[in-house]
Write an enzyme that holds these catalytic residues in place. Structure first.
Site, PDB file in Angstrom:
ATOM      1  N   CYS A 125       1.632  -2.808   1.462  1.00 42.84           N
ATOM      2  CA  CYS A 125       1.160  -1.662   2.242  1.00 42.84           C
ATOM      3  C   CYS A 125       1.529  -1.919   3.692  1.00 42.84           C
ATOM      4  CB  CYS A 125      -0.352  -1.509   2.092  1.00 42.84           C
ATOM      5  SG  CYS A 125      -0.945   0.095   2.693  1.00 42.84           S
ATOM      6  N   CYS A 135      -1.046   3.776   6.367  1.00 37.82           N
ATOM      7  CA  CYS A 135      -0.369   3.031   5.311  1.00 37.82           C
ATOM      8  C   CYS A 135       1.122   3.348   5.234  1.00 37.82           C
ATOM      9  CB  CYS A 135      -1.047   3.310   3.969  1.00 37.82           C
ATOM     10  SG  CYS A 135      -2.801   2.849   3.991  1.00 37.82           S
ATOM     11  N   LYS A 205      -6.439   5.099  -6.696  1.00 37.32           N
ATOM     12  CA  LYS A 205      -7.086   4.520  -5.513  1.00 37.32           C
ATOM     13  C   LYS A 205      -7.646   5.647  -4.658  1.00 37.32           C
ATOM     14  CE  LYS A 205      -6.366   1.928  -1.284  1.00 37.32           C
ATOM     15  NZ  LYS A 205      -5.573   0.933  -0.546  1.00 37.32           N
ATOM     16  N   ARG A 215     -11.644  -3.178   6.246  1.00 41.80           N
ATOM     17  CA  ARG A 215     -10.867  -2.741   7.412  1.00 41.80           C
ATOM     18  C   ARG A 215     -11.242  -3.548   8.649  1.00 41.80           C
ATOM     19  NH1 ARG A 215     -10.769   3.699   5.963  1.00 41.80           N
ATOM     20  NH2 ARG A 215      -9.605   3.420   4.013  1.00 41.80           N
ATOM     21  N   GLU A 243      -2.449  10.294 -11.871  1.00 42.46           N
ATOM     22  CA  GLU A 243      -1.915   9.253 -10.982  1.00 42.46           C
ATOM     23  C   GLU A 243      -1.502   8.016 -11.798  1.00 42.46           C
ATOM     24  OE1 GLU A 243      -1.142   8.688  -7.908  1.00 42.46           O
ATOM     25  OE2 GLU A 243      -2.206  10.030  -6.575  1.00 42.46           O
ATOM     26  N   LYS A 258      -9.727   1.826  -8.355  1.00 45.02           N
ATOM     27  CA  LYS A 258     -10.332   1.265  -7.145  1.00 45.02           C
ATOM     28  C   LYS A 258     -11.027   2.370  -6.359  1.00 45.02           C
ATOM     29  CE  LYS A 258      -9.047  -0.757  -2.790  1.00 45.02           C
ATOM     30  NZ  LYS A 258      -8.043  -0.881  -1.803  1.00 45.02           N
ATOM     31  N   SER A 284     -14.574  -4.457  -1.011  1.00 47.36           N
ATOM     32  CA  SER A 284     -15.347  -5.095   0.057  1.00 47.36           C
ATOM     33  C   SER A 284     -16.749  -4.516   0.222  1.00 47.36           C
ATOM     34  CB  SER A 284     -14.577  -4.994   1.372  1.00 47.36           C
ATOM     35  OG  SER A 284     -14.328  -3.637   1.705  1.00 47.36           O
ATOM     36  N   TYR A 323     -14.162 -10.446  -4.536  1.00 46.74           N
ATOM     37  CA  TYR A 323     -14.485 -11.458  -3.517  1.00 46.74           C
ATOM     38  C   TYR A 323     -15.534 -12.435  -4.052  1.00 46.74           C
ATOM     39  CZ  TYR A 323     -12.029  -7.988  -0.828  1.00 46.74           C
ATOM     40  OH  TYR A 323     -11.067  -7.109  -0.392  1.00 46.74           O
TER      41      TYR A 323
HETATM   42  C1  PBG Z   1      -4.548  -1.468   2.014  1.00 40.90           C
HETATM   43  C2  PBG Z   1      -5.740  -1.847   1.223  1.00 40.90           C
HETATM   44  C3  PBG Z   1      -7.090  -1.516   1.445  1.00 40.90           C
HETATM   45  C4  PBG Z   1      -7.823  -2.206   0.476  1.00 40.90           C
HETATM   46  C5  PBG Z   1      -6.919  -2.899  -0.320  1.00 40.90           C
HETATM   47  N1  PBG Z   1      -5.647  -2.643   0.152  1.00 40.90           N
HETATM   48  C6  PBG Z   1      -7.742  -0.720   2.506  1.00 40.90           C
HETATM   49  C7  PBG Z   1      -7.512   0.726   2.613  1.00 40.90           C
HETATM   50  O1  PBG Z   1      -6.883   1.358   1.774  1.00 40.90           O
HETATM   51  O2  PBG Z   1      -7.961   1.232   3.646  1.00 40.90           O
HETATM   52  C8  PBG Z   1      -9.326  -2.201   0.352  1.00 40.90           C
HETATM   53  C9  PBG Z   1      -9.919  -3.404  -0.297  1.00 40.90           C
HETATM   54  C10 PBG Z   1     -11.380  -3.579  -0.139  1.00 40.90           C
HETATM   55  O3  PBG Z   1     -12.120  -2.740   0.409  1.00 40.90           O
HETATM   56  O4  PBG Z   1     -11.855  -4.638  -0.590  1.00 40.90           O
HETATM   57  N2  PBG Z   1      -4.186  -0.140   1.973  1.00 40.90           N
END
Ligand code: PBG
Length: 334
Positions: A125, A135, A205, A215, A243, A258, A284, A323
């Site tokens: 990304c 992105c 996603k 972030r 998708e 996700k 996260s 995590y």
């Molecule tokens: C990058 C990406 C993100 C996450 C994984 N790859 C952030 C986003 O899309 O803003 C999020 C992972 C997480 O929250 O643990 N695009």
């Protein structure tokens, strides 16, 4: 009216719940560290092991910290990592993302050197590398407004993926949500004689508020607007299946849903409908909520985490990016 005792044979559910050994024998869903992928945030510098404020227990690690980390993961039975990088500098085009000597490329070489059997997956990304935090690259759209340019982004993503694989990555995982990125990456890998490399697509996603703590960790919040023009609307389940289908047609080898916890229905639907390996990202925000509630003494972190991870597996994901991988592996081992 007379009350009567039920015959013993009617106590049918409780018979197999009388001991942990019996419960283990009939357990339908098993959780094992072999199913976990552990995300790592790699930073420039030396001797860096800085705890991420929004994600207690997770760290920014400099390259020199990685060999010990890799060995710890292998000793816990965790087979794979997912790499994110914090670049030295950001620019409009996210150049460090596809720099042969970028932070992730260097991390891959160090990890593969230290632990050749560790599966190194890289997040593909641009958002950690762009000055605007989006992105993809920005251009003026049809109505003159600045927006993420889908087609101009594809070659940069493909270049990023190829540079990761040239550095030794085992799997590339595009997370940008541009249309056609899996096809572009698959074609670029083929052209570079790297057709043996699997793609794990962040297929369904969503534009989720659960990425907030990430972030902060990845310093990747968009500097204007949001990601709803490319990431999915969490309200849409049928579109999520489309998708996933599109990514499979374009050449994905593993598909992902996700975030995980708000989407157990999508995981179950995807498991029913597609026969590829299915991953779920326990993101996260899901991690940070458990950590915060546990720190406040509101819930038992060990029990809640294992319950959540088991639910994600029961819904149908074979692979869980989490995590909590290291702690869960320790809890499962005891
Ligand atoms: C990058 C990406 C993100 C996450 C994984 N790859 C952030 C986003 O899309 O803003 C999020 C992972 C997480 O929250 O643990 N695009």
């Amino acid at each position: 009216m007379t009350t009567r005792t039920l015959p013993l044979s009617f106590r049918r559910f409780r018979r197999l719940r009388r001991s942990e050994a019996l419960r283990a024998l009939v357990r339908e869903t098993r959780l094992s560290p072999e199913q976990f992928v552990y995300p790592l945030f790699v930073a420039h510098g030396r001797g860096v092991r800085a705890e991420i404020a929004s994600m207690p227990g997770q760290y920014h690690l400099s390259i020199d910290q990685l060999p010990a980390e890799a060995k710890e993961l292998r000793s816990l039975g965790i087979p794979a990592v997912l790499l994110f990088g914090l670049p030295a500098a950001k620019d409009e085009a996210g150049s460090e993302a596809y720099d042969a000597d970028g932070i992730v490329q260097r991390a891959i070489r160090t990890l593969k050197d230290a632990a050749p059997d560790l599966v190194v997956i890289t997040d593909v990304c641009l958002c950690e590398y762009t000055s605007h935090g989006h992105c993809g690259v920005i251009a003026n759209g049809p109505d003159g407004q600045a927006e993420v340019d889908n087609d101009a982004t594809l070659p940069l993503l493909a270049r990023t993926a190829v540079s990761h694989v040239e550095a030794g990555a085992d799997i590339v995982a595009p997370s940008d949500m541009m249309d056609g990125r899996v096809a572009a990456i698959r074609a670029a890998l083929d052209d570079s004689n790297l057709g043996h490399i699997p793609i794990m697509a962040y297929a369904a996603k969503q534009a989720s508020a659960f990425y907030g703590p990430f972030r902060v960790a990845a310093e990747s919040a968009p500097q204007f607007g949001d990601r709803r023009g490319y990431q999915m609307d969490p309200a849409n389940a049928r579109e999520a299946m489309r998708e996933i289908e599109a990514d499979i047609e374009e050449g994905a080898d593993i598909v992902m849903v996700k975030p995980a916890l708000p989407n157990l229905d999508l995981i179950a639907r995807a498991r029913d409908r597609f026969d590829l390996p299915l991953a779920a990202y326990n993101v996260s925000g899901e991690y940070a909520m458990v950590k915060a509630a546990a720190a406040a003494g509101y819930l038992d972190e060990r029990l809640v985490t294992l319950e959540i991870l088991t639910a994600i597996r029961r819904a149908g994901a074979e692979i869980i990016i989490t995590y909590h991988a290291k702690e869960a592996a320790k809890w499962l081992g005891t």
